[in-house]
Each structure stands twice: as structure tokens, then as C-alpha cells.
Write a protein that holds these residues in place. Structure first.
Motif, PDB file in Angstrom:
ATOM      1  N   LEU A  39      22.230  44.895 -18.835  1.00 10.95           N
ATOM      2  CA  LEU A  39      22.868  43.684 -19.344  1.00 10.95           C
ATOM      3  C   LEU A  39      24.225  43.484 -18.680  1.00 10.95           C
ATOM      4  O   LEU A  39      24.811  44.430 -18.155  1.00 10.95           O
ATOM      5  CB  LEU A  39      23.029  43.779 -20.863  1.00 10.95           C
ATOM      6  N   ARG A  40      24.707  42.264 -18.749  1.00  4.35           N
ATOM      7  CA  ARG A  40      25.995  41.957 -18.121  1.00  4.35           C
ATOM      8  C   ARG A  40      26.849  41.131 -19.075  1.00  4.35           C
ATOM      9  O   ARG A  40      26.320  40.306 -19.835  1.00  4.35           O
ATOM     10  CB  ARG A  40      25.760  41.187 -16.820  1.00  4.35           C
ATOM     11  N   ASN A  41      28.137  41.378 -19.050  1.00  8.23           N
ATOM     12  CA  ASN A  41      29.061  40.640 -19.900  1.00  8.23           C
ATOM     13  C   ASN A  41      28.813  39.136 -19.749  1.00  8.23           C
ATOM     14  O   ASN A  41      28.927  38.595 -18.644  1.00  8.23           O
ATOM     15  CB  ASN A  41      30.497  40.975 -19.490  1.00  8.23           C
ATOM     16  N   PRO A  42      28.462  38.441 -20.849  1.00  4.81           N
ATOM     17  CA  PRO A  42      28.236  37.000 -20.741  1.00  4.81           C
ATOM     18  C   PRO A  42      29.436  36.246 -20.189  1.00  4.81           C
ATOM     19  O   PRO A  42      29.284  35.174 -19.592  1.00  4.81           O
ATOM     20  CB  PRO A  42      27.958  36.586 -22.193  1.00  4.81           C
ATOM     21  N   GLY A  43      30.636  36.809 -20.362  1.00  8.14           N
ATOM     22  CA  GLY A  43      31.829  36.155 -19.836  1.00  8.14           C
ATOM     23  C   GLY A  43      31.803  35.982 -18.333  1.00  8.14           C
ATOM     24  O   GLY A  43      32.418  35.047 -17.792  1.00  8.14           O
ATOM     25  N   ALA A  60      37.093  36.606 -25.023  1.00  4.92           N
ATOM     26  CA  ALA A  60      36.342  36.365 -26.256  1.00  4.92           C
ATOM     27  C   ALA A  60      34.900  36.831 -26.106  1.00  4.92           C
ATOM     28  O   ALA A  60      34.340  37.478 -27.012  1.00  4.92           O
ATOM     29  CB  ALA A  60      36.394  34.877 -26.610  1.00  4.92           C
ATOM     30  N   PHE A  61      34.290  36.523 -24.971  1.00  8.68           N
ATOM     31  CA  PHE A  61      32.915  36.975 -24.736  1.00  8.68           C
ATOM     32  C   PHE A  61      32.856  38.497 -24.635  1.00  8.68           C
ATOM     33  O   PHE A  61      31.882  39.119 -25.089  1.00  8.68           O
ATOM     34  CB  PHE A  61      32.361  36.350 -23.457  1.00  8.68           C
ATOM     35  N   ASP A  77      40.499  33.130 -18.529  1.00  7.58           N
ATOM     36  CA  ASP A  77      40.582  34.539 -18.941  1.00  7.58           C
ATOM     37  C   ASP A  77      40.406  34.667 -20.448  1.00  7.58           C
ATOM     38  O   ASP A  77      39.841  35.658 -20.924  1.00  7.58           O
ATOM     39  CB  ASP A  77      41.932  35.124 -18.525  1.00  7.58           C
ATOM     40  N   GLU A  78      40.874  33.685 -21.200  1.00  5.23           N
ATOM     41  CA  GLU A  78      40.737  33.728 -22.661  1.00  5.23           C
ATOM     42  C   GLU A  78      39.261  33.645 -23.069  1.00  5.23           C
ATOM     43  O   GLU A  78      38.814  34.336 -23.985  1.00  5.23           O
ATOM     44  CB  GLU A  78      41.521  32.578 -23.304  1.00  5.23           C
TER      45      GLU A  78
END
Length: 303
Positions: A136-140, A280-281, A275-276
Motif C-alpha cells: 500500500l502507499r500513502n494516499p497523500g 492529513a492523509f 503539505d497540509e
């Protein structure tokens, strides 16, 4: 592992499906397997990449409601088994098993067709034990990469129809578990890949946790400074077992101290993506990973 009979021949094989996600591997795992072809051969392990998917499975998975397509894929797959040699385990690797990149964000979900496609694979592989591996990968960072992979018209349609803040990997995982409940499931965080790269390959190949693989630290070495590379080389000279806790601790320290920002960070070229938003993600992603790690029917690989 069950035995399967094809035209009177007894076949014993486990099928391991490495299904991405997109933008999380870029073929590096296959490179690691290729670097260890001799070791894998000693353990009766074969591996195949995108061409096998394209030639034998894509049509069936793209039309999984077509019974004839599924049966043809099964027949063609069985014909190929003798060509693989005397193997107990076959690793198939491409993120397209859970969906083409066009379906990575669709209907308000990540890969909403993943469960049906994996269920279709299970039917094609009837008689074999199936294992599924997904990084999996950070959705951000995944969301902008997936969106920028789309044509402009498709990207704008997704942005109009999708609440991106609601996207989570848990829905995709639940979808697969519901529709393919008998598949053994292994997941990991792509952000941890440099530290668990060898573990992923060993788990796919069914190797002991102390089995040494060539180039298993090459990915980590490519991401750190010259000082970090030298420290990794010094550690390798000690010839510690890969599962040695002290070795793992030292590798984590080296990654934390010497990772090069340009190597591990990427420019997210999506208008308005800040970046915000990524932060959050990231917080939600860590919560999802903790939930996955606590699920008893999922094997979660951590450094």
C-alpha cells in the motif's frame, strides 16, 4: 498445498499474486527475484511479470462476468505449467491484477473492481492455493500520482465526482476479503519497502526468514548518502542473518539518518495539493495500517 490433476498429470503448485499497488514498486521486486534466480530455483520457485498477465489473464479480468473468458484463461494457464519446470510455487507480479491505472480511483474508491478481479483469478486457479501480496502507499502521494496518470478529461471527471478525503485502502481490502475470502493476504506499507524488501521476496517465495538474498539491501543503499552506503556495507561484512533484530535496528537507523531527501521525496504535481493535505492523509493512513496489522487474517510486514 493441494495437488491438481491436468490430463492425468498430478500438479502441485501454489500461486502467489503480487498485485501492486500502482506507483509502489515499478518492477523493482521482479529485479530482486531475477537477481536470485538460482536461489529461487533451489527452492522450486518460478516468477513471471507483466507479459504473462497480458497474454493469459488480462482479457478474463477485464471481462470477469464472461464465463468463456475465464475458462479460456484457465485452459491457457494450465497449458503453460509444464513450461515452468518442476516448480512448487509460481509468483505472478503486476499491479494490473487489481485493476488498470484508469480504475485506481473510481466510484469513490481505490480499485473498486479489485475484489471481483481477484475472485476471478481464484476461479482461474481453482485447485491451487492462492496467496495475494499488496504493498500500500500513502494516499497523500498516491492520489496525485494516480490522477496525473490519467488523461485531463478523466482526471477532471474524477475530481468532480469523488470526495478524495474519503478514499481509504480499507475499502479495497474489505472488498477483496469479501469476494475472495480463502486467499491468504499479505500487505505492507510502501514507505517501509526499503527495510522489508528482502522480507517481501522471502515471503512470496516461501523461503526461511534467515535466507540470504543477493542485492536485498540495494534499494536501501540507493536511497541513502555515501556515508549510509558505507555503513550498510560494513554491516553486510558481519554476515548477520537478515532476521537478526540488531541488524534490522541498525538498518532502520541508517535509513533515518542518511536518507537523501531527493531520493525519497517526490514532487506532487497536482494543482492545490499541499503539505497540509498530505499530512492529513498521512495521519489517516497510519490509522488504517494499524487496523490492518491487527486483523488476524492478514499478514502485515513491518521492519
Amino acid at each position: 498445498m493441494r495437488r491438481f490433476e491436468n490430463e492425468g498429470e498430478q500438479i502441485t503448485m501454489k500461486v502467489v499474486v503480487h498485485a501492486g499497488v500502482a506507483h509502489s514498486d515499478d518492477g523493482r521486486l521482479l529485479d530482486l527475484l531475477k537477481a536470485n534466480t538460482q536461489v529461487l530455483g533451489q527452492w522450486n520457485v518460478a516468477y513471471r511479470g507483466f507479459s504473462t498477465y497480458k497474454n493469459y489473464f488480462r482479457t478474463a479480468l477485464d471481462s470477469f462476468e464472461n464465463r468463456q473468458s475465464i475458462q479460456r484463461a484457465r485452459e491457457e494457464f494450465l497449458k503453460q505449467i509444464p513450461n515452468y519446470g518442476n516448480f512448487d510455487r509460481l509468483i505472478l507480479s503486476t499491479p494490473r491484477f487489481i485493476g488498470e491505472i484508469e480504475t485506481a480511483i473510481m466510484d469513490g474508491q481505490f480499485y473498486p473492481l479489485a475484489g471481483q478481479r481477484i475472485a476471478c483469478l481464484v476461479e482461474i486457479f481453482e485447485g491451487f492455493e492462492v496467496e495475494l501480496f499488496i504493498g500500500l502507499r500513502n494516499p497523500g502521494s498516491f492520489i496525485p500520482r494516480a490522477l496525473m496518470s490519467q488523461p485531463e478529461s478523466q482526471r477532471q471527471r474524477i475530481l468532480r465526482q469523488t470526495d478524495l478525503s474519503c478514499l481509504s485502502w480499507l475499502a479495497m481490502i474489505d472488498n477483496i476479503r469479501d469476494l475472495a475470502p480463502n486467499v491468504n493476504f499479505t500487505v505492507w506499507s510502501n514507505e517501509d519497502t526499503p527495510l522489508v524488501w528482502g522480507d517481501i521476496a522471502r515471503a512470496m517465495a516461501g523461503l526461511p526468514e534467515n535466507a540470504v538474498l543477493s542485492e536485498e539491501y540495494s534499494l536501501l543503499s540507493s536511497l541513502v548518502s555515501g556515508t549510509g552506503k558505507q555503513e550498510i556495507q560494513n554491516l553486510m561484512q558481519k554476515k548477520s542473518a537478515p532476521c537478526d533484530p540488531s541488524l534490522r535496528s541498525e538498518l532502520s537507523r541508517i535509513f533515518d539518518e542518511y536518507a537523501m531527501p531527493d531520493a525519497i521525496e517526490e514532487e506532487l504535481d497536482l494543482e492545490g495539493w499541499s503539505d497540509e493535505i498530505v499530512s492529513a492523509f498521512t495521519e489517516l493512513y497510519e490509522q488504517d495500517l494499524a487496523m490492518l496489522e491487527a486483523m488476524p487474517d492478514i499478514k502485515f510486514l513491518r521492519p
